[in-house]
Design a protein around this motif. Structure first.
Motif, PDB file in Angstrom:
ATOM      1  N   PHE A 193       0.804  -1.216   0.000  1.00  0.00           N
ATOM      2  CA  PHE A 193       0.000   0.000   0.000  1.00  0.00           C
ATOM      3  C   PHE A 193       0.843   1.275   0.000  1.00  0.00           C
ATOM      4  CE2 PHE A 193      -2.741  -3.252   1.957  1.00  0.00           C
ATOM      5  CZ  PHE A 193      -3.765  -3.235   1.016  1.00  0.00           C
ATOM      6  N   LYS A 194       2.089   1.154  -0.422  1.00  0.00           N
ATOM      7  CA  LYS A 194       2.924   2.347  -0.584  1.00  0.00           C
ATOM      8  C   LYS A 194       2.388   3.211  -1.717  1.00  0.00           C
ATOM      9  CE  LYS A 194       7.611   1.265   1.028  1.00  0.00           C
ATOM     10  NZ  LYS A 194       8.989   0.971   0.565  1.00  0.00           N
ATOM     11  N   GLU A 195       2.538   4.517  -1.545  1.00  0.00           N
ATOM     12  CA  GLU A 195       2.094   5.428  -2.603  1.00  0.00           C
ATOM     13  C   GLU A 195       2.995   5.331  -3.822  1.00  0.00           C
ATOM     14  OE1 GLU A 195       1.275  10.214  -3.288  1.00  0.00           O
ATOM     15  OE2 GLU A 195       1.682   9.432  -1.290  1.00  0.00           O
ATOM     16  N   ARG A 196       4.286   5.195  -3.596  1.00  0.00           N
ATOM     17  CA  ARG A 196       5.251   5.055  -4.692  1.00  0.00           C
ATOM     18  C   ARG A 196       6.028   3.763  -4.509  1.00  0.00           C
ATOM     19  NH1 ARG A 196       6.302   9.464  -7.845  1.00  0.00           N
ATOM     20  NH2 ARG A 196       5.232  11.380  -7.273  1.00  0.00           N
ATOM     21  N   LYS A 197       6.280   3.076  -5.609  1.00  0.00           N
ATOM     22  CA  LYS A 197       6.930   1.772  -5.527  1.00  0.00           C
ATOM     23  C   LYS A 197       8.137   1.722  -6.453  1.00  0.00           C
ATOM     24  CE  LYS A 197       2.598  -0.467  -4.369  1.00  0.00           C
ATOM     25  NZ  LYS A 197       1.673  -1.582  -4.615  1.00  0.00           N
ATOM     26  N   GLU A 198       9.076   0.862  -6.068  1.00  0.00           N
ATOM     27  CA  GLU A 198      10.262   0.654  -6.892  1.00  0.00           C
ATOM     28  C   GLU A 198       9.860  -0.042  -8.193  1.00  0.00           C
ATOM     29  OE1 GLU A 198      13.201   1.800  -6.245  1.00  0.00           O
ATOM     30  OE2 GLU A 198      12.679   2.561  -4.250  1.00  0.00           O
ATOM     31  N   GLU A 199      10.684   0.140  -9.205  1.00  0.00           N
ATOM     32  CA  GLU A 199      10.382  -0.426 -10.523  1.00  0.00           C
ATOM     33  C   GLU A 199      10.266  -1.946 -10.460  1.00  0.00           C
ATOM     34  OE1 GLU A 199       9.506  -0.636 -14.542  1.00  0.00           O
ATOM     35  OE2 GLU A 199       9.532   1.084 -13.165  1.00  0.00           O
ATOM     36  N   ASP A 200      11.147  -2.612  -9.680  1.00  0.00           N
ATOM     37  CA  ASP A 200      11.091  -4.072  -9.575  1.00  0.00           C
ATOM     38  C   ASP A 200       9.753  -4.528  -9.007  1.00  0.00           C
ATOM     39  OD1 ASP A 200      13.619  -4.207 -10.590  1.00  0.00           O
ATOM     40  OD2 ASP A 200      14.616  -4.556  -8.671  1.00  0.00           O
ATOM     41  N   THR A 201       9.252  -3.808  -7.986  1.00  0.00           N
ATOM     42  CA  THR A 201       7.976  -4.155  -7.375  1.00  0.00           C
ATOM     43  C   THR A 201       6.833  -3.957  -8.359  1.00  0.00           C
ATOM     44  OG1 THR A 201       8.818  -3.478  -5.209  1.00  0.00           O
ATOM     45  CG2 THR A 201       6.436  -3.693  -5.432  1.00  0.00           C
ATOM     46  N   PHE A 202       6.884  -2.848  -9.094  1.00  0.00           N
ATOM     47  CA  PHE A 202       5.832  -2.569 -10.074  1.00  0.00           C
ATOM     48  C   PHE A 202       5.819  -3.635 -11.169  1.00  0.00           C
ATOM     49  CE2 PHE A 202       4.382  -0.227 -13.947  1.00  0.00           C
ATOM     50  CZ  PHE A 202       3.063  -0.105 -13.564  1.00  0.00           C
ATOM     51  N   GLN A 203       6.988  -4.059 -11.637  1.00  0.00           N
ATOM     52  CA  GLN A 203       7.055  -5.096 -12.671  1.00  0.00           C
ATOM     53  C   GLN A 203       6.516  -6.422 -12.152  1.00  0.00           C
ATOM     54  OE1 GLN A 203       7.667  -4.606 -15.826  1.00  0.00           O
ATOM     55  NE2 GLN A 203       8.094  -2.426 -15.467  1.00  0.00           N
ATOM     56  N   LEU A 204       6.782  -6.716 -10.862  1.00  0.00           N
ATOM     57  CA  LEU A 204       6.245  -7.938 -10.259  1.00  0.00           C
ATOM     58  C   LEU A 204       4.721  -7.873 -10.207  1.00  0.00           C
ATOM     59  CD1 LEU A 204       6.726 -10.622  -8.820  1.00  0.00           C
ATOM     60  CD2 LEU A 204       6.930  -9.363  -6.670  1.00  0.00           C
ATOM     61  N   GLU A 205       4.179  -6.708  -9.891  1.00  0.00           N
ATOM     62  CA  GLU A 205       2.735  -6.542  -9.856  1.00  0.00           C
ATOM     63  C   GLU A 205       2.131  -6.705 -11.259  1.00  0.00           C
ATOM     64  OE1 GLU A 205       1.918  -2.813  -8.044  1.00  0.00           O
ATOM     65  OE2 GLU A 205       2.491  -3.467  -6.031  1.00  0.00           O
ATOM     66  N   LYS A 206       2.790  -6.151 -12.271  1.00  0.00           N
ATOM     67  CA  LYS A 206       2.296  -6.288 -13.641  1.00  0.00           C
ATOM     68  C   LYS A 206       2.299  -7.754 -14.062  1.00  0.00           C
ATOM     69  CE  LYS A 206       3.175  -3.444 -16.923  1.00  0.00           C
ATOM     70  NZ  LYS A 206       3.861  -2.633 -17.956  1.00  0.00           N
ATOM     71  N   LEU A 207       3.373  -8.471 -13.717  1.00  0.00           N
ATOM     72  CA  LEU A 207       3.444  -9.893 -14.043  1.00  0.00           C
ATOM     73  C   LEU A 207       2.315 -10.658 -13.353  1.00  0.00           C
ATOM     74  CD1 LEU A 207       4.843 -12.438 -15.160  1.00  0.00           C
ATOM     75  CD2 LEU A 207       6.312 -12.418 -13.132  1.00  0.00           C
ATOM     76  N   THR A 208       2.080 -10.354 -12.079  1.00  0.00           N
ATOM     77  CA  THR A 208       1.013 -11.027 -11.333  1.00  0.00           C
ATOM     78  C   THR A 208      -0.344 -10.736 -11.949  1.00  0.00           C
ATOM     79  OG1 THR A 208       2.339 -10.772  -9.315  1.00  0.00           O
ATOM     80  CG2 THR A 208       0.036 -11.365  -9.043  1.00  0.00           C
ATOM     81  N   SER A 209      -0.556  -9.489 -12.366  1.00  0.00           N
ATOM     82  CA  SER A 209      -1.816  -9.116 -13.012  1.00  0.00           C
ATOM     83  C   SER A 209      -2.053  -9.954 -14.257  1.00  0.00           C
ATOM     84  CB  SER A 209      -1.811  -7.623 -13.373  1.00  0.00           C
ATOM     85  OG  SER A 209      -1.651  -6.819 -12.234  1.00  0.00           O
ATOM     86  N   GLU A 210      -1.003 -10.124 -15.056  1.00  0.00           N
ATOM     87  CA  GLU A 210      -1.123 -10.922 -16.278  1.00  0.00           C
ATOM     88  C   GLU A 210      -1.423 -12.386 -15.958  1.00  0.00           C
ATOM     89  OE1 GLU A 210       2.485 -10.303 -18.386  1.00  0.00           O
ATOM     90  OE2 GLU A 210       2.134  -8.170 -18.737  1.00  0.00           O
ATOM     91  N   LEU A 211      -0.798 -12.918 -14.900  1.00  0.00           N
ATOM     92  CA  LEU A 211      -0.988 -14.323 -14.534  1.00  0.00           C
ATOM     93  C   LEU A 211      -2.421 -14.613 -14.112  1.00  0.00           C
ATOM     94  CD1 LEU A 211       2.313 -15.035 -12.544  1.00  0.00           C
ATOM     95  CD2 LEU A 211       1.721 -15.848 -14.834  1.00  0.00           C
ATOM     96  N   VAL A 212      -3.066 -13.627 -13.487  1.00  0.00           N
ATOM     97  CA  VAL A 212      -4.450 -13.840 -13.040  1.00  0.00           C
ATOM     98  C   VAL A 212      -5.463 -13.284 -14.034  1.00  0.00           C
ATOM     99  CG1 VAL A 212      -3.820 -13.893 -10.610  1.00  0.00           C
ATOM    100  CG2 VAL A 212      -4.418 -11.708 -11.656  1.00  0.00           C
ATOM    101  N   GLY A 213      -4.976 -12.862 -15.208  1.00  0.00           N
ATOM    102  CA  GLY A 213      -5.867 -12.442 -16.268  1.00  0.00           C
ATOM    103  C   GLY A 213      -6.469 -11.069 -16.118  1.00  0.00           C
ATOM    104  N   HIS A 214      -5.714 -10.136 -15.525  1.00  0.00           N
ATOM    105  CA  HIS A 214      -6.208  -8.774 -15.348  1.00  0.00           C
ATOM    106  C   HIS A 214      -5.138  -7.779 -15.787  1.00  0.00           C
ATOM    107  CE1 HIS A 214      -9.907  -9.703 -13.116  1.00  0.00           C
ATOM    108  NE2 HIS A 214      -9.224 -10.683 -12.573  1.00  0.00           N
ATOM    109  N   VAL A 215      -5.559  -6.532 -15.845  1.00  0.00           N
ATOM    110  CA  VAL A 215      -4.643  -5.443 -16.141  1.00  0.00           C
ATOM    111  C   VAL A 215      -4.284  -4.762 -14.837  1.00  0.00           C
ATOM    112  CG1 VAL A 215      -4.349  -3.267 -17.401  1.00  0.00           C
ATOM    113  CG2 VAL A 215      -5.693  -5.122 -18.402  1.00  0.00           C
ATOM    114  N   HIS A 216      -3.060  -4.317 -14.710  1.00  0.00           N
ATOM    115  CA  HIS A 216      -2.646  -3.632 -13.484  1.00  0.00           C
ATOM    116  C   HIS A 216      -3.581  -2.454 -13.216  1.00  0.00           C
ATOM    117  CE1 HIS A 216      -0.189  -1.490 -10.571  1.00  0.00           C
ATOM    118  NE2 HIS A 216       0.540  -2.576 -10.456  1.00  0.00           N
ATOM    119  N   PRO A 217      -4.087  -2.318 -11.978  1.00  0.00           N
ATOM    120  CA  PRO A 217      -5.108  -1.308 -11.696  1.00  0.00           C
ATOM    121  C   PRO A 217      -4.651   0.129 -11.819  1.00  0.00           C
ATOM    122  CG  PRO A 217      -4.364  -2.354  -9.679  1.00  0.00           C
ATOM    123  CD  PRO A 217      -3.794  -3.146 -10.811  1.00  0.00           C
ATOM    124  N   TYR A 218      -3.380   0.365 -11.777  1.00  0.00           N
ATOM    125  CA  TYR A 218      -2.911   1.737 -11.965  1.00  0.00           C
ATOM    126  C   TYR A 218      -1.470   1.716 -12.417  1.00  0.00           C
ATOM    127  CZ  TYR A 218      -0.688   1.081  -7.410  1.00  0.00           C
ATOM    128  OH  TYR A 218       0.070   0.602  -6.374  1.00  0.00           O
TER     129      TYR A 218
END
Length: 384
Positions: A193-218
């Motif tokens: 729930f950090k307001e700003r995230k490191e690039e590695d964390t954001f890329q991990l979130e994007k990968l997870t979004s793709e794995l569960v069939g969704h688009v990253h929410p922001y």
């Protein structure tokens, strides 16, 4: 545990101190030979020395009786003291009360998780102190890498839980914590729930979004000012909540669609009675987004939206100025869990909207008319 070769006595010195007969020809060689004091099979044999002492590794071995071990076992056999007594003496003599290496504090279960079912740290130290130190370092590095990998997986579980059941994801993370005997959730929730995230964390979130069939929410927002020290402003809000009302679709006099709805947001921190209260915010969507939301969403659906906050005011029927704060949707909700609904034949040709009374100011130009009716608003005020 005695750590480091410099704390242990040299095995050759121990042999000399205990008056063992040494083959002088083997001095300064890799292995020094002497008469074995344990089996004594070479006692009366000329030029026979069955006991081998390795000074570099600080170990001994009799080639006849097969007695072997490290220097502490050597002293224990020669002087009749237990190895633990010798350790205590060495620590007291050297003033060394070092704590165990972190690897030695791992439980048998933790070691088994990284493939080590049985480690005898003491035997390793006795066999070769240099090897023992390197081995401890290797085990600890492997454990840290394993925990980091599981931590990454737990973050993916929590992030995926935003799409489909956060409580279940949190329970899975807590089970992994029990298995590892390591606390992960506090740090992971702070990161999530950090307001700003490191690039590695954001890329991990994007990968997870793709794995569960969704688009990253922001998307992360990287603002670079032209001049150092220059102030910048940001109006961007991301919400994940449940629709507490149907999406009301209206049109301006010029035919522009506008939709209004309420979003319920549960607070993360419970009150003193242990209950988690909810906040209800009013949101507005325009254009095609408004029509899509009205056609595809129903009360009770869980949605995630990116918005900007907007304030306005108007005069009510009593002539009083009323101030309104709203959140303007920017883009269609990027992840949605739509509740299933049933019709007579199982088809979803057209949703039937339920009109519900809303506690909105009666003179508010956005909410004073029925569904589908024109709204008295100037097109210059539209956000597009």
């Amino acid at each position: 545990m005695i750590q480091g070769p410099n704390l242990l006595p040299n095995i050759i010195d121990v042999a000399v101190r205990n008056n063992l007969e040494i083959n002088k020809k083997t001095f300064k060689k890799k292995e020094v030979r002497c008469k074995c004091p344990f089996c004594k099979e070479d006692a009366n044999k000329k030029n026979k020395f069955y006991l081998s002492l390795n000074a570099s590794k600080n170990v001994f071995k009799c080639w006849y009786c097969k007695e072997n071990g490290g220097v502490l076992r050597f002293i224990s056999l020669l002087e009749g003291k237990s190895e633990q007594e010798l350790i205590d003496e060495l620590r007291a003599k050297n003033g060394n009360m070092k704590k165990k290496h972190p690897a030695e504090r791992l439980t048998k279960h933790q070691l088994a998780l990284i493939g080590y079912n049985n480690i005898d740290w003491f035997a390793n130290q006795q066999f070769d102190s240099n090897f023992a130190y390197e081995f401890r370092q290797r085990v600890w590095s492997e454990w840290q890498a394993y925990v980091a990998d599981r931590k990454r997986y737990c973050y993916q579980l929590l992030f995926a839980g935003l799409f489909s059941g956060f409580e279940k994801s949190l329970e899975q993370v807590q089970e992994i914590e029990k298995e590892l005997n390591v606390n992960l959730s506090d740090e992971l929730l702070d990161e999530l729930f950090k307001e700003r995230k490191e690039e590695d964390t954001f890329q991990l979130e994007k990968l997870t979004s793709e794995l569960v069939g969704h688009v990253h929410p922001y998307e992360t927002i990287d603002i670079k000012t032209k001049n150092k020290g220059e102030d910048f402003m940001l109006n961007n809000c991301v919400f994940v909540g449940r629709l507490s009302s149907e999406v009301e679709l209206k049109y301006t006099p010029n035919g522009h669609p506008v939709a209004v709805f309420n979003l319920a947001l549960t607070r993360a921190i419970p009150d003193k009675n242990g209950e988690k209260k909810a906040d209800f915010i009013r949101c507005v969507a325009w254009g095609k987004v408004a029509e899509n939301m009205a056609n595809q969403l129903s009360k009770g659906d869980t949605i995630g939206i990116q918005t900007r906050v907007q304030t306005r005011n108007y005069e009510n029927q009593q002539g009083q100025k009323v101030y309104v704060t709203e959140f303007i949707v920017e883009g269609f909700p990027t992840f949605i869990k739509v509740k299933k609904w049933e019709s007579g034949n199982g088809n979803s040709a057209q949703k039937q909207k339920k009109s519900e009374a809303q506690n909105f100011p009666t003179a508010d130009p956005f909410f004073g008319y029925g569904q589908g009716q024109p709204i008295d608003i100037n097109d210059d005020d539209l956000p597009f």
